[in-house]
Design a protein around this motif. Structure first.
Motif, short mmCIF file in Angstrom:
data_model
loop_
_atom_site.label_atom_id
_atom_site.label_comp_id
_atom_site.label_asym_id
_atom_site.label_seq_id
_atom_site.Cartn_x
_atom_site.Cartn_y
_atom_site.Cartn_z
N ALA A 34 18.15 41.82 50.77
CA ALA A 34 18.67 40.93 51.82
C ALA A 34 17.97 39.57 51.72
CB ALA A 34 18.42 41.55 53.20
N TRP A 35 18.70 38.58 51.26
CA TRP A 35 18.12 37.25 51.04
C TRP A 35 18.20 36.45 52.33
CZ3 TRP A 35 17.02 34.65 46.04
CH2 TRP A 35 16.88 35.57 45.01
N LEU A 36 17.06 36.22 52.94
CA LEU A 36 17.04 35.62 54.29
C LEU A 36 15.94 34.56 54.38
CD1 LEU A 36 17.45 38.98 56.24
CD2 LEU A 36 19.14 37.14 56.12
N LYS A 76 14.02 31.04 45.64
CA LYS A 76 14.61 29.71 45.74
C LYS A 76 16.02 29.76 45.15
CE LYS A 76 13.87 24.94 44.06
NZ LYS A 76 14.31 24.25 45.26
N ASN A 77 16.96 29.10 45.83
CA ASN A 77 18.35 29.01 45.34
C ASN A 77 18.65 27.55 45.01
OD1 ASN A 77 18.78 31.67 45.92
ND2 ASN A 77 19.98 31.31 47.76
N GLY A 78 19.59 27.33 44.09
CA GLY A 78 20.01 25.94 43.86
C GLY A 78 20.94 25.82 42.66
N SER A 133 18.50 32.24 55.11
CA SER A 133 19.79 31.52 55.08
C SER A 133 20.83 32.13 54.14
CB SER A 133 19.58 30.04 54.74
OG SER A 133 19.02 29.91 53.46
N THR A 134 20.46 32.59 52.93
CA THR A 134 21.49 33.02 51.97
C THR A 134 22.43 34.07 52.55
OG1 THR A 134 19.93 32.61 50.18
CG2 THR A 134 21.86 33.94 49.64
N HIS A 135 21.90 35.07 53.23
CA HIS A 135 22.75 36.16 53.75
C HIS A 135 22.97 36.07 55.25
CE1 HIS A 135 22.00 39.00 50.09
NE2 HIS A 135 22.75 37.97 49.82
N ILE A 136 22.74 34.90 55.84
CA ILE A 136 22.75 34.82 57.30
C ILE A 136 24.05 35.33 57.92
CG2 ILE A 136 23.48 32.40 57.38
CD1 ILE A 136 20.91 34.23 59.65
N GLY A 146 31.61 36.37 46.98
CA GLY A 146 31.00 36.76 48.26
C GLY A 146 29.51 36.49 48.34
N ALA A 147 28.88 36.15 47.21
CA ALA A 147 27.42 35.96 47.23
C ALA A 147 27.06 34.79 48.15
CB ALA A 147 26.90 35.70 45.82
N GLY A 148 25.94 34.91 48.80
CA GLY A 148 25.50 33.86 49.73
C GLY A 148 25.29 32.53 49.03
N ILE A 149 24.82 32.61 47.78
CA ILE A 149 24.55 31.35 47.04
C ILE A 149 25.85 30.59 46.79
CG2 ILE A 149 24.76 32.28 44.68
CD1 ILE A 149 22.18 30.68 43.99
N MET A 150 26.95 31.32 46.76
CA MET A 150 28.26 30.66 46.56
C MET A 150 28.69 29.94 47.83
SD MET A 150 29.14 31.08 43.46
CE MET A 150 30.92 31.09 43.19
N GLY A 186 29.46 29.58 38.84
CA GLY A 186 28.90 30.39 39.92
C GLY A 186 28.89 31.87 39.57
N ILE A 187 28.71 32.68 40.64
CA ILE A 187 28.69 34.14 40.46
C ILE A 187 29.83 34.72 41.31
CG2 ILE A 187 26.27 34.22 39.77
CD1 ILE A 187 25.52 35.17 42.58
N GLU A 188 29.71 35.94 41.82
CA GLU A 188 30.86 36.50 42.54
C GLU A 188 31.04 35.77 43.87
OE1 GLU A 188 28.13 38.07 41.81
OE2 GLU A 188 27.29 38.70 43.70
N ALA A 207 24.97 43.97 41.89
CA ALA A 207 24.53 43.86 40.49
C ALA A 207 23.97 42.46 40.18
CB ALA A 207 25.67 44.18 39.54
N TRP A 208 23.00 42.01 41.02
CA TRP A 208 22.25 40.82 40.67
C TRP A 208 21.03 41.30 39.90
CZ3 TRP A 208 22.52 40.26 46.55
CH2 TRP A 208 23.75 39.69 46.93
N ASP A 209 20.61 40.54 38.90
CA ASP A 209 19.49 40.98 38.07
C ASP A 209 18.25 41.30 38.91
OD1 ASP A 209 20.65 38.56 35.77
OD2 ASP A 209 20.86 40.72 35.59
N THR A 210 18.05 40.52 39.96
CA THR A 210 16.88 40.75 40.82
C THR A 210 16.98 42.12 41.50
OG1 THR A 210 18.14 39.18 42.19
CG2 THR A 210 15.98 38.47 41.43
N GLU A 211 18.15 42.44 42.04
CA GLU A 211 18.30 43.70 42.80
C GLU A 211 18.42 44.90 41.89
OE1 GLU A 211 19.08 40.74 43.83
OE2 GLU A 211 17.69 41.01 45.47
N ILE A 212 18.94 44.73 40.68
CA ILE A 212 18.96 45.86 39.73
C ILE A 212 17.51 46.26 39.44
CG2 ILE A 212 19.44 46.48 37.32
CD1 ILE A 212 21.94 44.58 37.56
N GLY A 250 21.84 29.03 40.50
CA GLY A 250 20.71 29.82 40.00
C GLY A 250 19.72 30.13 41.11
N TRP A 251 18.91 31.16 40.87
CA TRP A 251 17.90 31.53 41.84
C TRP A 251 16.65 32.01 41.11
CZ3 TRP A 251 22.32 34.19 40.83
CH2 TRP A 251 22.22 35.50 40.36
N SER A 252 15.53 31.86 41.81
CA SER A 252 14.28 32.44 41.27
C SER A 252 13.74 33.35 42.36
CB SER A 252 13.29 31.31 40.94
OG SER A 252 12.80 30.74 42.15
C1 LIG Z 1 20.64 37.04 44.20
S1 LIG Z 1 21.80 35.90 44.81
C2 LIG Z 1 20.74 34.47 45.26
C3 LIG Z 1 22.09 36.58 46.45
C4 LIG Z 1 23.26 35.92 47.05
O1 LIG Z 1 23.57 34.79 46.62
O2 LIG Z 1 23.91 36.49 47.95
#
Ligand SMILES: C[SH](C)CC(=O)O
Length: 266
Positions: free
Chosen positions: A219-221, A247-249, A223-226, A19-23, A15-17, A172-177, A66-68
């Motif tokens: 802001a990933w919405l 997309k997350n998964g 659901s991810t950051h709900i 607190g991330a929503g995907i976690m 996984g990643i950090e 520091a997600w690649d998308t947001e950087i 992962g996410w796209s």
């Molecule tokens: C860029 S990650 C899908 C965002 C998150 O998981 O909070």
């Protein structure tokens, strides 16, 4: 049994950090699919892509959150595992959130942030420049130079600034950087003195709601950051999506035989 996919990857999902929503979605996935033997490994977005690169170059099995859009899909031959229970949510959007009062304090910045909108391909292009060796700033500059019409739409009607400061919060997600450097550079070209503040996802929302940062474009919405969104939505302004169709998964190399999260139950 010894030749299960679990044994092959040590029952680990990288996984990643935390607190991330995907976690949170991944923790729900482990529960809902009854993956009791599996461990969701916390780390960081950068560490996850480093592990992915190492395993992929050695053609070894690996499962990551992962996410796209993301550069990894153009660098490696990957696939999302099917998610029949829908625990990673459906297709999502990335919203722009700004602090209350920004419209009055920095009308030009508000207009640009409100008009900021682009496609997954655009974001992937900027990420590819960065993984190709450019700094985020150089990558942003290059994309802006190559997409004058798109940038003109964003700044259309925006009042020029005269050095007023604008702080953009990001994780520091690649998308947001990539996205934050692009919109930051456009604000800079419009006369603002732009700073970027890199924080974890909770502090990113808190910073917009308490005004210590002016805006964020990550802001990933819905659901991810709900959970973060619901906690802070009264104290910030949602300017809507700047990008649609994320997309997350769980993501694996194509060379792995599994196709669904259900295959991890064996
Ligand atoms: C860029 S990650 C899908 C965002 C998150 O998981 O909070």
């Amino acid at each position: 049994d010894e030749n299960s996919i679990g044994a092959a990857v040590g029952y680990k999902i990288i996984g990643i950090e935390p607190g991330a929503g995907i976690m949170e979605q991944a923790r729900t996935t482990v529960k809902e699919y009854g993956l009791d033997q599996w461990n969701l490994i916390e780390g960081s977005s950068a560490a996850m892509t480093t592990e992915l690169k190492k395993a992929y170059n050695a053609q070894k099995p690996i499962i990551v959150t992962g996410w796209s859009p993301h550069w990894k899909f153009s660098s490696f031959d990957l696939k999302f595992l099917e998610d029949p229970k829908g625990t990673f949510g459906g297709a999502e959007d990335i919203h722009t959130l700004v602090r209350k009062g920004l419209k009055e304090d920095a009308p030009g910045a508000y207009t640009i942030l409100d008009q900021f909108s682009w496609e997954p391909k655009d974001l992937e292009d900027v990420m590819a420049y960065i993984t190709g060796g450019m700094s985020a700033e150089e990558a942003a500059q290059k994309w802006i130079k190559e997409n004058p019409d798109r940038v003109a739409e964003w700044v259309d009607g925006a009042q020029k600034a005269n050095g007023e400061s604008i702080d953009l919060a990001l994780v520091a997600w690649d998308t947001e950087i990539a996205s934050t450097n692009v919109i930051g550079k456009v604000l800079d070209q419009n006369g603002y003195d732009v700073s970027l503040t890199q924080v974890e996802v909770g502090p990113m929302y808190a910073g917009i709601s308490n005004g210590s940062s002016d805006a964020m474009v990550g802001a990933w919405l819905p659901s991810t950051h709900i959970e973060y969104y619901n906690a802070y939505k009264e104290d910030l302004m949602d300017l809507g999506p700047n990008l649609r169709g994320t997309k997350n998964g769980l993501v694996v190399p194509q060379y792995m035989e599994i196709d669904s999260i259900e295959d991890l139950q064996k």
